[in-house]
Motif scaffolding. Structure first.
Motif, PDB file in Angstrom:
ATOM      1  N   CYS A 584       0.806  -1.098   0.049  1.00 16.04           N
ATOM      2  CA  CYS A 584       0.004   0.110  -0.076  1.00 16.04           C
ATOM      3  C   CYS A 584       0.953   1.289   0.014  1.00 16.04           C
ATOM      4  O   CYS A 584       1.890   1.281   0.643  1.00 16.04           O
ATOM      5  CB  CYS A 584      -0.910   0.061   1.011  1.00 16.04           C
ATOM      6  SG  CYS A 584      -1.767   1.509   1.491  1.00 16.04           S
ATOM      7  N   SER A 585       0.803   2.272  -0.969  1.00  9.54           N
ATOM      8  CA  SER A 585       1.387   3.387  -0.995  1.00  9.54           C
ATOM      9  C   SER A 585       0.875   4.459  -0.214  1.00  9.54           C
ATOM     10  O   SER A 585       1.177   5.524  -0.040  1.00  9.54           O
ATOM     11  CB  SER A 585       1.337   3.793  -2.460  1.00  9.54           C
ATOM     12  OG  SER A 585       0.154   4.429  -2.831  1.00  9.54           O
ATOM     13  N   GLY A 586      -0.321   4.261   0.340  1.00  8.54           N
ATOM     14  CA  GLY A 586      -0.942   5.375   1.205  1.00  8.54           C
ATOM     15  C   GLY A 586      -1.653   6.365   0.720  1.00  8.54           C
ATOM     16  O   GLY A 586      -1.824   7.455   1.173  1.00  8.54           O
ATOM     17  N   CYS A 587      -1.930   6.290  -0.743  1.00  6.56           N
ATOM     18  CA  CYS A 587      -2.503   7.418  -1.470  1.00  6.56           C
ATOM     19  C   CYS A 587      -4.030   7.588  -1.048  1.00  6.56           C
ATOM     20  O   CYS A 587      -4.422   8.575  -1.356  1.00  6.56           O
ATOM     21  CB  CYS A 587      -2.377   6.828  -2.977  1.00  6.56           C
ATOM     22  SG  CYS A 587      -3.764   5.643  -3.519  1.00  6.56           S
ATOM     23  N   LEU A 588      -4.751   6.593  -0.348  1.00  9.40           N
ATOM     24  CA  LEU A 588      -5.902   6.671   0.036  1.00  9.40           C
ATOM     25  C   LEU A 588      -6.938   6.781  -0.998  1.00  9.40           C
ATOM     26  O   LEU A 588      -8.125   7.327  -0.580  1.00  9.40           O
ATOM     27  CB  LEU A 588      -6.095   7.700   1.245  1.00  9.40           C
ATOM     28  CG  LEU A 588      -5.364   7.221   2.481  1.00  9.40           C
ATOM     29  CD1 LEU A 588      -5.403   8.210   3.595  1.00  9.40           C
ATOM     30  CD2 LEU A 588      -5.674   5.840   2.976  1.00  9.40           C
ATOM     31  N   LEU A 589      -6.650   6.571  -2.175  1.00  6.57           N
ATOM     32  CA  LEU A 589      -7.993   6.578  -3.065  1.00  6.57           C
ATOM     33  C   LEU A 589      -8.912   5.686  -2.688  1.00  6.57           C
ATOM     34  O   LEU A 589     -10.140   6.041  -2.999  1.00  6.57           O
ATOM     35  CB  LEU A 589      -7.155   5.878  -4.326  1.00  6.57           C
ATOM     36  CG  LEU A 589      -7.857   6.359  -5.603  1.00  6.57           C
ATOM     37  CD1 LEU A 589      -7.746   7.962  -5.855  1.00  6.57           C
ATOM     38  CD2 LEU A 589      -7.207   5.953  -7.088  1.00  6.57           C
ATOM     39  N   CYS A 590      -8.804   4.632  -1.974  1.00  6.83           N
ATOM     40  CA  CYS A 590      -9.813   3.501  -1.720  1.00  6.83           C
ATOM     41  C   CYS A 590     -10.615   4.314  -0.712  1.00  6.83           C
ATOM     42  O   CYS A 590     -12.143   4.121  -0.535  1.00  6.83           O
ATOM     43  CB  CYS A 590      -9.161   2.344  -0.984  1.00  6.83           C
ATOM     44  SG  CYS A 590      -7.867   2.725   0.005  1.00  6.83           S
ATOM     45  N   ALA A 618      -3.630   2.354   4.082  1.00  3.49           N
ATOM     46  CA  ALA A 618      -5.122   2.069   4.410  1.00  3.49           C
ATOM     47  C   ALA A 618      -5.409   1.096   5.360  1.00  3.49           C
ATOM     48  O   ALA A 618      -4.699   0.214   5.403  1.00  3.49           O
ATOM     49  CB  ALA A 618      -5.658   1.801   3.009  1.00  3.49           C
ATOM     50  N   CYS A 635      -7.661   0.448  -6.240  1.00  2.80           N
ATOM     51  CA  CYS A 635      -6.244   0.397  -5.755  1.00  2.80           C
ATOM     52  C   CYS A 635      -5.282   0.355  -6.814  1.00  2.80           C
ATOM     53  O   CYS A 635      -5.072  -0.730  -7.677  1.00  2.80           O
ATOM     54  CB  CYS A 635      -6.025  -0.716  -4.844  1.00  2.80           C
ATOM     55  SG  CYS A 635      -4.573  -0.644  -4.067  1.00  2.80           S
ATOM     56  N   ARG A 636      -4.418   1.247  -7.208  1.00  4.22           N
ATOM     57  CA  ARG A 636      -3.304   1.172  -8.138  1.00  4.22           C
ATOM     58  C   ARG A 636      -2.098   0.351  -7.968  1.00  4.22           C
ATOM     59  O   ARG A 636      -1.598  -0.303  -8.584  1.00  4.22           O
ATOM     60  CB  ARG A 636      -2.783   2.733  -8.255  1.00  4.22           C
ATOM     61  CG  ARG A 636      -3.966   3.627  -9.008  1.00  4.22           C
ATOM     62  CD  ARG A 636      -3.229   4.922  -9.197  1.00  4.22           C
ATOM     63  NE  ARG A 636      -3.238   5.742  -8.245  1.00  4.22           N
ATOM     64  CZ  ARG A 636      -2.905   6.895  -7.876  1.00  4.22           C
ATOM     65  NH1 ARG A 636      -2.850   7.574  -9.156  1.00  4.22           N
ATOM     66  NH2 ARG A 636      -2.983   7.562  -6.943  1.00  4.22           N
ATOM     67  N   ALA A 637      -2.056   0.095  -6.559  1.00  2.45           N
ATOM     68  CA  ALA A 637      -0.988  -0.910  -6.161  1.00  2.45           C
ATOM     69  C   ALA A 637      -1.415  -2.237  -6.154  1.00  2.45           C
ATOM     70  O   ALA A 637      -0.575  -3.196  -5.985  1.00  2.45           O
ATOM     71  CB  ALA A 637      -0.255  -0.395  -4.905  1.00  2.45           C
ATOM     72  N   SER A 639      -3.058  -3.496  -3.905  1.00  2.00           N
ATOM     73  CA  SER A 639      -2.585  -4.104  -2.492  1.00  2.00           C
ATOM     74  C   SER A 639      -3.957  -4.428  -1.814  1.00  2.00           C
ATOM     75  O   SER A 639      -4.005  -5.086  -0.681  1.00  2.00           O
ATOM     76  CB  SER A 639      -2.008  -2.831  -1.656  1.00  2.00           C
ATOM     77  OG  SER A 639      -2.910  -1.879  -1.239  1.00  2.00           O
ATOM     78  N   LEU A 640      -5.165  -4.105  -2.334  1.00  5.24           N
ATOM     79  CA  LEU A 640      -6.371  -4.480  -1.629  1.00  5.24           C
ATOM     80  C   LEU A 640      -6.629  -5.850  -2.221  1.00  5.24           C
ATOM     81  O   LEU A 640      -6.888  -5.836  -3.449  1.00  5.24           O
ATOM     82  CB  LEU A 640      -7.330  -3.311  -1.670  1.00  5.24           C
ATOM     83  CG  LEU A 640      -7.335  -2.096  -1.057  1.00  5.24           C
ATOM     84  CD1 LEU A 640      -8.273  -1.128  -1.508  1.00  5.24           C
ATOM     85  CD2 LEU A 640      -7.489  -2.768   0.668  1.00  5.24           C
TER      86      LEU A 640
HETATM   87  S1  SF4 Z   1      -5.860   2.879  -3.092  1.00  5.00           S
HETATM   88 FE1  SF4 Z   1      -4.558   1.195  -2.921  1.00  5.00          FE
HETATM   89  S2  SF4 Z   1      -2.657   2.029  -2.516  1.00  5.00           S
HETATM   90 FE2  SF4 Z   1      -4.048   3.850  -2.265  1.00  5.00          FE
HETATM   91  S3  SF4 Z   1      -4.377   3.802  -0.171  1.00  5.00           S
HETATM   92 FE3  SF4 Z   1      -6.069   2.512  -1.079  1.00  5.00          FE
HETATM   93  S4  SF4 Z   1      -5.176   0.426  -0.706  1.00  5.00           S
HETATM   94 FE4  SF4 Z   1      -3.620   2.079  -0.427  1.00  5.00          FE
END
Ligand code: SF4
Ligand SMILES: Cc1cc2nc3c(=O)[nH]c(=O)nc-3n(C[C@H](O)[C@H](O)[C@H](O)COP(=O)(O)OP(=O)(O)OC[C@H]3O[C@@H](n4cnc5c(N)ncnc54)[C@H](O)[C@@H]3O)c2cc1C
Ligand code: SF4
Ligand code: SF4
Ligand code: SF4
Lengths: 659, 190
Positions: A584-590, A618, A635-637, A639-640
């Motif tokens: 998770c990159s912490g972008c918090l798009l989610c 996240a 999630c772009r990475a 990671s979800l």
């Molecule tokens: S969108 Fe993905 S990368 Fe960005 S905060 Fe949410 S879980 Fe992390």
């Protein structure tokens, strides 16, 4: 190597009629990891489930595929079945070969091929299934009721009687809602106040009920069982602890204002309670009209108040409380008929609405119950009632039927006949809808005994002529245009959602329909639940309803809330989203995408190059996540992952059918 | 009153109803027979069927009866019905479509209406616009009621609402082309 068992259901002839189920089982037996496959007439039946349990033991199965109907109905059945057979309930997959196959394909040969593919997919997925565990959360044993009309009062009384504390948040200075404005109630004609006031008093005196009037819900956080609610108590300008409700202030207040409660037909003061039986019976100051607030002068109420309760400096107050369940009971408004040029744009004083009429016949209303028309206070002798105004009208109003107006119009015509001897009521209708106990009989009495003249047709125009109003309609049964010279016209205006219903729905995270009525979770089977766990609906905020239906729904909503509050802990779904923190990159798009506000930010510490660094990632709240999967797509990475529907599982399905 | 055999009526009227629906853009099935159109119609009092009844007849396939009716010719195309219909239907357009079908089938309500329409169009064709005085005189002569509107003529003349001589517009050739084109379209349709 996994050991998968496949169980193909005939569903009587529902599936077997168009799918060769035996062939499906034979083919399934050849799939990788499948060690056993069979078919049975009704897999969900007791003996059917036994077939599965026996096979688990006999063949040492560790995964199960049931090829049958939609998981909607029977996934819980088969999960329970394999659980008693000794497996984790999430090691099950269902292939829907009924709704997705047999019911939609007429060709048996092709249907069979598709069914085999669907089973192939499920078998490929189940191999990747992992045991999942439900989690549980604590429950705050307190309920919030938003709106103190008859529905809200009934909900509060029922929940409080079951032993749980309840708060009613009411927007107006008093509880009571529309029913307090109504004179008599159909179909029994008992006086509305006589049956409502005792309930209002019961609510006020109940040890488990707290009424916060002149207040609104500002913010909702948290989730089922643990909502954090911020309530805005609007500045009342009167100290509730000191005020005794003696009424000296509103007697002496010099400012007269059109009374909302009396539909602008009467006056109230700037410091006021909406009506004498108000609960709580303590006034508020309407700052928009109060002279002290407008000009700085006056302050009479402050001077005359024997207890020093008036406080012009009071400000809005925010309080935050935890609640386990929320019941929404915010009721309805009346349709604004000023869109109808043909009925005078709302400008003819003697063209009034149903609620105006209620105030005009009410003994505690502005005319003391003597029916007088607004323009010149003459007693009207010929009254025309127009039904379906704003209802069933897609051109200028609402598409739906408002359900109550056929009956209240019959009631109004009855009251006309009783109160003004020799008067004549004409009712223009398109249909007369009386689908309640005693309703049809009431309508027949209105027409027979009380002599109301029903005319089938929609009125095209109302226009003034001298001191009369000419009403033009067609008697569609005769096929001839008709005209009536009336003294007063009463419009049965549609019941519409409260103007702020959309805002409240967004605050609560519940859905609403095209007309801004809150939507129930299922129109037949979950009529008082919403899609948001822990939030229930009662009364006319969900759709037009009369008092008996509102009260019945209130009881049902209370039962659901009590069912929730009675548990000490609550299980939550296991198929929730999961964050791989390392990716998770912490972008918090989610976070912004999640419709259930289930994703929050969390700070983790990591060792990077020998040093400990902190960063944000996240974090999914398992009790809030409903497993919709929206975040996993965003999630772009990558990671979800949605447990039970992981990327690996879905790719396995895709590979099984596409490669 | 003879009962209507709905089975055969629906089948017999199907094509004509479909034509009227396409031409008018109105789905007659959507009419819920409230009568608001007919209550507001300024000429309903003189019609043999109210606009609502015309809609109903089309719902039941009685298309032939509607194109033989007087109602469709009396419709003033004022569009009050269309403006007030709670189902956003346009009875006025239906009336117009029915007239076209009636004309094609060779029906016209009666001689008076036919004469009026005929004289009206001829006036437009030759002047580019209606010459009211000429139209009224021509129509009243043809229908043998020469003095019918004589009483109102002086005051209308005085107020400038009526002219004694036709005023012809420029660009009458354009109007003429419209007439020619319409005639050709009709001929192609036959
Ligand atoms: S969108 Fe993905 S990368 Fe960005 S905060 Fe949410 S879980 Fe992390
Ligand atoms: C003219 C007329 C006559 C009628 N006659 C009859 C009859 O004879 N018999 C019968 O059975 N039914 C009758 N009805 C129907 C009856 O009024 C409703 O069934 C009933 O009032 C619905 O109750 P409710 O509690 O759902 O809504 P309401 O009575 O509308 O109460 C809702 C309450 O919520 C409050 N509120 C609204 N928004 C908020 C908010 N955001 N925050 C906090 N509080 C809020 C409101 O102030 C109100 O107090 C009649 C209706 C009309 C219009
Ligand atoms: S005078 Fe004072 S105590 Fe009496 S009602 Fe008014 S505010 Fe309350
Ligand atoms: S209840 Fe009766 S008056 Fe009201 S919208 Fe329905 S049909 Fe019309
Ligand atoms: S107003 Fe519209 S819906 Fe009502 S009868 Fe006329 S065409 Fe039908």
């Amino acid at each position: 190597m996994r050991k998968v068992g496949v169980f193909v259901c005939h569903c009587g002839s529902n599936i077997a009629g168009t799918v060769d189920v035996e062939k499906v089982a034979q083919e399934a037996a050849k799939f990788p990891n499948v060690v056993f496959a069979t078919d049975y007439k009704y897999m969900c039946s007791e003996p059917g489930q036994q077939v599965i349990k026996d096979a688990i033991k006999e063949h040492n199965l560790d995964r199960v595929v049931v090829a049958s109907c939609s998981p909607r109905m029977h996934e819980p059945t088969f999960r329970r079945c394999i659980q008693t057979g000794g497996l984790n309930p999430y090691l099950l997959e269902m292939a829907n070969i009924r709704e997705h196959c047999s019911w939609v394909h007429p060709d048996k040969a092709k249907g069979t091929v598709k069914a085999i593919d669907l089973v192939r997919k499920a078998a490929a997925k189940v191999v990747k299934n992992e045991p999942l565990q439900k989690s549980s959360i604590n429950i705050t044993k307190r309920a919030l009721v938003i709106g103190g009309g008859i529905a809200g009062i009934q909900v509060a009384l029922d929940i409080a009687d079951a032993g749980f504390p309840v708060t009613i948040v009411e927007k107006e200075p008093t509880i009571g809602g529309r029913m307090a404005q109504i004179d008599k109630t159909f179909p029994t004609l008992d006086c509305s106040a006589c049956i409502l006031t005792p309930k209002m008093v019961d609510a006020a005196q109940h040890p488990n009920i707290e009424i916060i009037s002149y207040a609104e819900v500002d913010k909702v956080e948290g989730y089922v069982g643990n909502f954090d609610i911020t309530i805005r108590k609007k500045a009342r300008s009167v100290d509730m602890n000191k005020c005794t409700g003696c009424g000296t202030c509103w007697e002496k207040c010099p400012t007269k204002v059109d009374s909302e409660f009396d539909m602008q037909l009467g006056k109230r003061k700037a410091i006021y309670t909406p009506f004498p039986q108000a609960v709580p019976n303590k006034p508020v100051i309407d700052r928009e009209h109060c002279l002290k607030f407008k000009t700085g002068k006056c302050g009479i109420c402050e001077k005359v108040c024997p207890t020093g309760a008036v406080d012009f400096t009071m400000e809005d107050e925010l309080i935050t409380q935890q609640y386990g369940a929320i019941v929404v009971a915010t009721g309805f408004d009346q349709f604004d008929h000023s869109v109808y040029g043909e009925y005078g744009y709302g400008k003819y004083p003697d063209v009034i609405t149903g609620l105006h009429f209620e105030r005009l016949v009410n003994a505690s209303g502005p005319t003391m119950g003597k029916i007088k028309r607004p323009s010149d206070h003459k007693v009207p002798e010929t009254v025309v009632f127009i039904k379906c105004v704003g209802s069933r009208d897609e051109a200028k109003g609402k598409t739906y039927c408002s359900r109550t107006c056929c009956m209240y119009t019959a009631k109004h015509a009855t009251l006309m006949a009783e109160k003004v001897k020799g008067s004549k009521s004409y009712i223009f209708y398109m249909d007369v809808r009386t689908p309640g106990k005693g309703y049809e009989e009431f309508y027949k009495r209105t027409q027979g005994e009380y002599g109301a003249q029903y005319i089938r047709g929609r009125v095209s125009k109302v226009y003034p002529k001298g001191d009369k109003l000419v009403v033009r309609g067609e008697d569609s049964l005769l096929g001839r245009p008709v005209e009536i010279e009336a003294d007063m016209v009463v419009l049965a205006s549609a019941m519409v959602a409260r103007s702020d219903a959309g805002d409240l729905a967004r605050t609560l995270g519940i859905s609403y329909d095209k007309d801004n009525f809150f939507t129930e979770a299922h129109p037949k089977l979950r009529p008082v639940e919403t899609h948001t766990a822990g939030v229930f609906l009662a009364g006319a905020c969900q759709g037009p309803k009369d008092i008996p239906d509102s009260v019945a729904q209130a009881g049902a909503a209370a039962a659901k809330a009590i069912g929730l509050l009675a548990k000490s802990q609550m299980e939550t779904e296991a198929t929730v989203s999961q964050v791989d923190e390392s990716r998770c990159s912490g972008c918090l798009l989610c976070k912004s995408i999640c419709p259930y506000k289930a994703i929050d930010v969390k700070i983790i510490a990591e060792r990077v190059g020998g040093k400990t660094v902190e960063r944000q990632v996240a974090s999914v709240n398992k009790s809030l996540c409903q497993g919709c999967g929206a975040c996993t797509v965003a999630c772009r990475a990558g990671s979800l992952n949605l447990l039970g529907f992981t990327n690996e599982q879905i790719l396995a399905e895709v590979e099984a059918v596409c490669l | 009153m003879q009962p209507i055999n709905l089975t055969s009526a629906l089948a017999a009227g199907k094509d004509l109803v479909a034509k009227v629906q396409t031409a008018s853009g109105v789905d007659v099935k959507a009419c819920y027979q409230c009568g608001k159109c007919s209550a507001g119609c300024p000429v309903a009092f003189a019609m043999d069927y109210t606009p609502r009844q015309v809609m109903r007849m089309l719902q039941l396939g009685l298309a032939e009866e509607t194109i033989k009716s007087r109602a469709i010719w009396l419709c003033a195309q004022c569009e009050t019905c269309s403006a007030r219909c709670p189902r956003s239907l346009e009875p006025a357009k239906v009336m117009e479509a029915l007239r076209i079908e009636a004309k094609r089938a060779g029906f016209e309500a009666d001689d008076e209406i036919a004469t009026f329409n005929e004289k009206f169009l001829r006036s437009v064709a030759s002047n580019g616009r209606v010459f009211e005085a000429g139209l009224i005189v021509g129509y009243n002569m043809a229908t043998v009621q020469p003095l019918k509107d004589a009483g109102v003529a002086p005051s209308m003349l005085a107020k400038g609402k009526l002219k004694l001589f036709p005023s012809k517009i420029r660009g009458r050739d354009v109007i003429n082309r419209m007439f020619t084109k319409a005639e050709k379209m009709e001929a192609d349709n036959k």
